[in-house]
Design an enzyme around this catalytic site. Structure first.
Site, PDB file in Angstrom:
ATOM      1  N   TYR A 142      17.678 -33.385   5.662  1.00 14.02           N
ATOM      2  CA  TYR A 142      18.645 -34.447   5.365  1.00 14.02           C
ATOM      3  C   TYR A 142      19.498 -34.007   4.186  1.00 14.02           C
ATOM      4  O   TYR A 142      18.975 -33.581   3.152  1.00 14.02           O
ATOM      5  CB  TYR A 142      17.898 -35.740   5.023  1.00 14.02           C
ATOM      6  N   ASP A 237      20.643 -26.845  -0.720  1.00 10.94           N
ATOM      7  CA  ASP A 237      20.583 -28.256  -1.103  1.00 10.94           C
ATOM      8  C   ASP A 237      19.346 -28.446  -1.966  1.00 10.94           C
ATOM      9  O   ASP A 237      18.231 -28.562  -1.474  1.00 10.94           O
ATOM     10  CB  ASP A 237      20.518 -29.135   0.154  1.00 10.94           C
ATOM     11  N   LYS A 265      19.930 -36.541  -8.661  1.00 13.47           N
ATOM     12  CA  LYS A 265      19.796 -37.449  -9.795  1.00 13.47           C
ATOM     13  C   LYS A 265      18.872 -36.987 -10.908  1.00 13.47           C
ATOM     14  O   LYS A 265      18.871 -37.567 -11.990  1.00 13.47           O
ATOM     15  CB  LYS A 265      19.361 -38.822  -9.269  1.00 13.47           C
TER      16      LYS A 265
END
Length: 422
Positions: A142, A237, A265
């Site tokens: 994802y 990623d 984050k």
């Protein structure tokens, strides 16, 4: 204060599904969501006042635990100076330097506001740099909810069994080529069929959105070689793995150099932030130094920058090896507890992360992952929640451990797991 049940009923009338991110609805584990009132260290507390040992950690970024004193202090100071400028602030430069020092494969970095923004911006840049359109991604990985990435995505898409990509034009995903994770031959076949059309490969260097799946020996190195051979860019990623798998990310741990990297984050201490970074020859093509447009009013937000600086400065001095050893020992004890109760489970762990695959094997790809029992995981989730242990409400997610988790936390979790019966 209203209970979690009351809040969920009210939210369901005015928020789609009652939640602002799908997996939080807890549908796949047969529960309603808990509404959190506060968090501290390794624990979260619900609106009912019940405390839980937290193995979600805001889906990864709270590696220092919740409300770490140095991060909280930096935030309090930043709030008094203003919450948003829409203009550059000094801490953007400080945080950028910290990131580049930790990951020397990168030479320039652009701050954004989420992992999704980071990945879609990196893809746009890769397409511009190569003047090609096609993308290779891996089934079960994802990369945020941008249109091009929603073909066979993991995470919440897999959890909710959403078919295909509703709302995404066929022409958009037509340029997304799929391969099984760890299947280098499939990637080679794509390049052989499209030798001058593939702009990039995007990959979670260690998959975390279909549960924890490790890269096979030579897999990442093979992707690097293929990208170099065919003139495509390799995008790592690292929204999950960056600063969690290692202070220098997966690229340091596995010693493979991507062309572009996306971060999430954790670089803002859990605040809404993301970044994409890479070699100067590519990043200098981003506006205003180049013609590839990407912008964001809140990019470089002073609160996120302050929290990120504090977080990375603490992580720089943290003992990653000690935490990994503790997690590995915990997973071994957890496996033994399952075995003692006649429960078959394979636990995959790496650094401060682990996933339990009930009745499963060591997974190499998404097909292997789907062989594990989501039904047993659902029962285990409910049991552990009743015991005061909070796991991810999805069999397709990774359990996260922080530096704040104590030996008492591990012991309580093991005791709770030892009482689980099928």
């Amino acid at each position: 204060m209203p209970t979690s049940h009351e809040l969920f009923l009210e939210a369901s009338k005015i928020i789609p599904g009652g939640v602002n991110s799908p997996v939080r609805a807890c549908r796949s584990v047969g529960c309603e969501p808990l509404f959190i009132a506060s968090a501290k260290g390794s624990k979260v507390t619900t609106v009912e006042g019940k405390e839980y040992i937290d193995f979600v950690e805001s889906w990864g970024p709270m590696l220092l635990g919740h409300c770490h004193p140095e991060v909280s202090s930096a935030l309090h100071t930043a709030v008094d100076l203003g919450t948003s400028y829409g203009a550059p602030c000094p801490n953007e430069v400080v945080l950028a330097k910290l990131i580049l020092e930790a990951m020397p494969n990168m030479e320039m970095v652009r701050m954004v506001n989420s992992g999704t923004e980071a990945t879609m911006s990196a893809l746009r840049l890769a397409r511009a740099c190569t003047k090609r359109n096609k993308l290779i991604k891996f089934e079960g990985c994802y990369h945020g909810h941008a249109d091009a990435f929603l073909a066979s995505a993991g995470s919440g898409v897999a959890t909710l069994s959403i078919p295909g990509t509703p709302g995404v034009p066929d022409v958009v995903v037509a340029d997304t080529l799929l391969a099984a994770y760890n299947d280098l031959d499939a990637v080679k076949a794509h390049f052989e069929k499209n030798p001058k059309d593939i702009a990039a490969i995007i990959v979670e260097p260690m998959a975390g959105n279909m549960g924890l799946v490790k890269p096979a020996k030579g897999f990442l190195e093979g992707l690097r070689e293929l990208c170099t051979k065919y003139g495509a860019l390799l995008i790592f990623d690292e929204v999950i793995t960056g600063f969690r798998l290692d202070f220098g990310g997966a690229q340091k741990r596995y010693n493979v150099k991507p062309d572009l990297t996306t971060l999430g984050k954790i670089i803002g201490g859990g605040l809404p932030v993301g970044a994409y970074a890479g070699k100067r020859e590519y990043m200098s093509q981003i506006a205003p130094s180049g013609n590839v447009y990407q912008a964001g009013t809140l990019s470089g937000n002073p609160l996120a920058m302050a929290a990120g600086i504090a977080t990375l400065n603490v992580l720089k001095k943290s003992d990653y090896n000690a935490l990994e050893s503790r997690v590995k020992r915990f997973c071994e004890e957890l496996t033994a507890a399952f075995k003692a109760n006649g429960i078959t489970a394979f636990i995959n762990s790496e650094a401060s992360m682990f996933t339990i695959f009930f009745e499963g094997i060591e997974p190499q790809n998404f097909s292997d992952v789907k062989k594990a029992s989501t039904e047993i995981y659902s029962k285990f989730y409910q049991h552990m929640r009743n015991e005061g242990i909070l796991l991810a409400p999805s069999a397709f997610e990774v359990a996260m451990v922080s530096f704040a988790h104590s030996e008492a936390d591990f012991e309580k979790t093991l005791q709770a797991a030892s009482r689980f019966k099928i």
